[in-house]
Design an enzyme around this catalytic site. Structure first.
Site, PDB file in Angstrom:
ATOM      1  N   ALA A 102       0.854  -1.183   0.000  1.00 18.36           N
ATOM      2  CA  ALA A 102       0.000   0.000   0.000  1.00 18.36           C
ATOM      3  C   ALA A 102       0.895   1.240   0.000  1.00 18.36           C
ATOM      4  O   ALA A 102       1.852   1.329   0.760  1.00 18.36           O
ATOM      5  CB  ALA A 102      -0.910  -0.006   1.222  1.00 18.36           C
ATOM      6  N   SER A 122       2.412  -2.313   4.297  1.00 15.60           N
ATOM      7  CA  SER A 122       2.508  -0.866   4.083  1.00 15.60           C
ATOM      8  C   SER A 122       3.841  -0.543   3.431  1.00 15.60           C
ATOM      9  O   SER A 122       4.829  -1.270   3.630  1.00 15.60           O
ATOM     10  CB  SER A 122       2.447  -0.121   5.416  1.00 15.60           C
ATOM     11  OG  SER A 122       3.682  -0.243   6.103  1.00 15.60           O
ATOM     12  N   ASP A 123       3.895   0.528   2.639  1.00 11.23           N
ATOM     13  CA  ASP A 123       5.203   1.033   2.263  1.00 11.23           C
ATOM     14  C   ASP A 123       5.867   1.502   3.552  1.00 11.23           C
ATOM     15  O   ASP A 123       5.203   1.698   4.580  1.00 11.23           O
ATOM     16  CB  ASP A 123       5.093   2.166   1.226  1.00 11.23           C
ATOM     17  CG  ASP A 123       6.417   2.361   0.481  1.00 11.23           C
ATOM     18  OD1 ASP A 123       7.460   1.889   0.975  1.00 11.23           O
ATOM     19  OD2 ASP A 123       6.414   2.996  -0.593  1.00 11.23           O
ATOM     20  N   TRP A 124       7.172   1.681   3.497  1.00 10.82           N
ATOM     21  CA  TRP A 124       7.951   1.928   4.712  1.00 10.82           C
ATOM     22  C   TRP A 124       7.675   3.341   5.270  1.00 10.82           C
ATOM     23  O   TRP A 124       8.192   4.308   4.764  1.00 10.82           O
ATOM     24  CB  TRP A 124       9.428   1.712   4.415  1.00 10.82           C
ATOM     25  CG  TRP A 124       9.884   0.288   4.600  1.00 10.82           C
ATOM     26  CD1 TRP A 124      10.918  -0.119   5.388  1.00 10.82           C
ATOM     27  CD2 TRP A 124       9.359  -0.918   4.021  1.00 10.82           C
ATOM     28  NE1 TRP A 124      11.053  -1.491   5.338  1.00 10.82           N
ATOM     29  CE2 TRP A 124      10.119  -2.005   4.513  1.00 10.82           C
ATOM     30  CE3 TRP A 124       8.292  -1.211   3.143  1.00 10.82           C
ATOM     31  CZ2 TRP A 124       9.860  -3.337   4.166  1.00 10.82           C
ATOM     32  CZ3 TRP A 124       8.051  -2.537   2.799  1.00 10.82           C
ATOM     33  CH2 TRP A 124       8.819  -3.570   3.302  1.00 10.82           C
ATOM     34  N   ASN A 125       6.818   3.397   6.260  1.00 12.82           N
ATOM     35  CA  ASN A 125       6.356   4.650   6.885  1.00 12.82           C
ATOM     36  C   ASN A 125       5.053   5.146   6.283  1.00 12.82           C
ATOM     37  O   ASN A 125       4.700   6.305   6.474  1.00 12.82           O
ATOM     38  CB  ASN A 125       7.355   5.805   6.746  1.00 12.82           C
ATOM     39  CG  ASN A 125       8.262   5.917   7.936  1.00 12.82           C
ATOM     40  OD1 ASN A 125       8.469   4.908   8.608  1.00 12.82           O
ATOM     41  ND2 ASN A 125       8.788   7.085   8.207  1.00 12.82           N
TER      42      ASN A 125
END
Ligand code: BGC
Length: 683
Positions: free
Chosen positions: A200, A233-236
């Site tokens: 995402a 999730s994408d990172w952060n």
């Protein structure tokens, strides 16, 4: 493999803390396993051009052992330029094998966002402006990866089309453009490619962060498309505990190393313990992860071990790289150069000598080796011809004017002293990079001026543009005898280029996106909606890429699907047969020139009358065929109901309107060679 019941039993045995450990990063690239139940952590790695270097994990420190060196594969834009689905499959298979041999469970690839503007910094990681080309390349790639007991992670879902303000920017896009342009690649990745995980994206869509978007994650992904895998999730990219948990995000990953502070860590634990969030929500996520692990043979059974840095991967990389290079211009057939006749060759340009594998952001890798154009050409010629080199320009932003002047003078000197000049310029990973977009369409470092000067000195000038995205090629095209487009083309990129330049390989790459004359010719720029800051409105709707150029009758510099060859192809004999539930189209293609070759035959449709406006052309089929000199082949396409349908905004659904459709077959989107019309009642 464990049975469904055994998986449920496993879940039953887990306490809340153990479950929570599985739904968030416990290191930068892995979650926590449950030792006492033999559940391993889930280990992930970037990325699209090869398996990324090894990090210490608890920190971003680098692993200093050399065993994380890997094959460096061509970038996704290069792969797309091959228009060869077999290459996509082999690419995936090799990438998956390397990931497995580095002990990874999930490879964070492929990147399939639509190329909406040539300035997006990550275009090199993406494939195309056209959803059909993306889907046809992404599906076999994913299948190839997943044959290795490794999951693909198709990214970035969704509308992550710019890097500027990427962590927050809000995209407003109408439903029709989502359905026709931004979704098809992801939908096919999920339904046909069976991608086991999906990432995402960072940005927001219609006000909601993608990781919190019930519309994207529940409505579209789970319900409409039936996705049963894991949403990471994408990172952060995760910004909340409850909203993201309820929206359906399964795993939160991030870049900071305070792992207990992640939204899906202590916070989620506390909210579930206090009853604010039902435990079933966490159970559902854990079940998705357990199922994934089970499918990857991580819980039971024998797992494949993969392999890396093999000769097979190198050979394969060379073939893909060769096939990705696009011949844009070849005046008086200056190419291929005759290695036996050529006496002296000047190579000019920084991109002839610098390596690119360690740049770009998360797509960086520690390549086992990388042949640059200079090494590739030198290896090819084997000392048989005198080679001179001049840098000509520098990407060093600190270099002063004198240095630049001297570099230019040296290049001019060399250009006048040698028979033929090959200029290798373009962009590098300061431009084609994650986290920022380019601000100018023009080539940087005053390369246009240099090309003009070289052209005045020596007309035997071949220009090679290396970039992962479209750039302004007006000057390069005007001031050269031949022009080639190459990419960040993997460890064999330099040798592939040499094979093309000297005719061992016949160019057959075709552009996967439009190269415009002016930046404002692109729809996102013509409406002033690139890049957006805070908000970006995709009011161009479905008119992205060639759909827009066609609609506005704008002549591109080089069109979508364009690419020349050292031979000629003749197209003839188009036939379209309307059957009960399909239309079978065929044509003949003959190699009428003087070299064996490969041609990507393209099929577009045009709906003659429709309730809502439709593009003048939409790609609905392509075939890459081998043709020996003089050989002719019949190419066949099958069109189904979906291929004639569009998303009707008023009705809010896909419709197939009966009526007449033109079927267009050609060598590119602006070189249609054959045309016929079919009447479709209701297939
Ligand atoms: C990128 C992703 C990447 C992730 C992990 C993010 O910054 O957007 O594509 O997979 O980092 O490195």
């Amino acid at each position: 493999m464990l049975t469904e019941t055994q998986l449920h039993d496993l879940l039953e045995q887990m306490n809340l803390e153990e479950k929570i450990g599985m739904v968030h990063g416990d290191e930068i690239f892995r979650t926590k396993g449950v030792k006492r139940l033999n559940i391993p952590p889930l280990r992930m790695s970037d990325g699209p051009m090869g398996v990324r270097r090894e990090f210490l994990g608890k920190t971003w420190g680098w692993h200093i052992k050399g065993d994380d060196m890997v094959s460096y594969f061509p970038s996704n834009s290069a792969l797309a330029a091959t228009w060869n689905t077999e290459h996509a499959y082999l690419f995936g298979r090799a990438l998956g094998a390397e990931a497995r041999s580095r002990n990874k469970d999930v490879i964070l690839a492929p990147g399939i966002n639509i190329i909406r503007s040539p300035l997006c910094g990550r275009n090199f990681e993406y494939m195309s402006e056209d959803p059909y080309l993306i889907k046809k390349m992404a599906v076999p790639l994913i299948k190839g990866i997943q044959e290795n007991d490794v999951a693909a992670c198709v990214k970035h879902f969704a509308v992550n089309n710019q890097e500027t303000d990427r962590l927050k920017v809000n995209v407003e896009a109408d439903e029709r453009s989502m359905e026709e342009i931004y979704f098809p690649g992801f939908k096919a990745a999920v339904q046909e490619g069976k991608s086991k995980t999906i990432m995402a994206a960072y940005n927001r869509l219609r006000g909601d962060y993608c990781c919190e978007s019930t519309y994207l994650l529940q409505e579209v992904l789970r319900k409409r498309w039936g996705f049963e895998g894991v949403i990471i999730s994408d990172w952060n990219a995760c910004h909340s505990t409850e909203k993201a948990a309820r929206a359906g995000l399964d795993i939160e990953m991030a870049v900071y190393t305070d792992f207990d502070k992640y939204y899906f860590a202590d916070n989620l634990y506390n909210m579930v313990s206090s009853g604010e969030i039902p435990e079933e929500i966490v159970d559902e996520k854990v079940m998705h992860i357990l199922k994934l692990m089970n499918e990857l043979n991580m819980l039971d059974g024998t797992r494949q071990t993969g392999e890396r840095n093999t000769i097979e991967h190198q050979v394969y990389t060379l073939k893909t790289a060769e096939e990705s290079i696009v011949l844009l211009k070849n005046e008086k057939n200056i190419l291929p150069l005759d290695a036996r006749k050529i006496k002296s060759l000047a190579i000019v340009g920084e991109n002839a000598i610098i390596a690119h594998s360690e740049g770009g952001g998360s797509a960086e890798i520690k390549a086992l080796y990388e042949h640059t154009p200079f090494t590739g050409i030198s290896m090819y010629l084997g000392g048989a011809c005198e080679i001179g080199y001049a840098r000509g320009y520098t990407s060093d932003e600190n270099a002063d004017r004198h240095v630049r002047f001297d570099l230019r003078e040296e290049a001019k000197r060399i250009a006048s002293a040698y028979e033929t000049v090959i200029f290798v310029g373009g962009l590098n990973h300061r431009h084609d990079v994650e986290g920022k977009d380019r601000t100018e369409y023009q080539l940087p470092y005053e390369q246009d001026e240099l090309i003009k000067e070289l052209w005045c000195i020596n007309e035997n000038l071949v220009v090679v543009n290396m970039s992962g995205t479209a750039v302004d090629l007006k000057v390069a095209s005007e001031c050269s005898r031949a022009l080639l487009q190459t990419w960040y083309n993997g460890m064999e990129g330099g040798r592939a280029l040499a094979n093309i330049l000297f005719g061992d390989a016949n160019p057959s790459g075709k552009l996967p996106f439009t190269f415009a004359k002016e930046l404002t010719d692109y729809s996102s720029h013509s409406i002033g909606e690139f890049p957006g800051v805070k908000d970006v409105n995709y009011t161009e709707s479905i008119y992205v890429g060639y759909r827009h150029f066609d609609a506005r009758d704008i002549a591109p510099m080089y069109a979508f699907g364009y690419g020349l060859s050292y031979t000629e192809y003749k197209y003839s004999n188009i036939k379209a047969d309307v059957k009960k539930d399909s239309v079978i189209v065929s044509c003949d293609v003959e190699n009428t020139g003087n070299a064996d070759g490969r041609e990507a035959v393209q099929l577009y449709i045009h709906d003659k009358v429709s309730e809502e406006n439709r593009p003048i052309k939409e790609l609905k089929g392509f075939e890459k065929i081998d043709l020996k000199m003089g050989e002719s082949k019949s190419v066949q396409f099958t069109l189904l109901r979906d291929d004639f349908s569009y998303f009707n905004s008023t009705k809010g659904r896909w419709v197939m309107e009966a009526g007449e459709f033109d079927i267009l077959i050609g060598a590119s989107s602006d070189d249609i060679r054959l045309e016929t019309t079919v009447e479709i009642k209701n297939i």
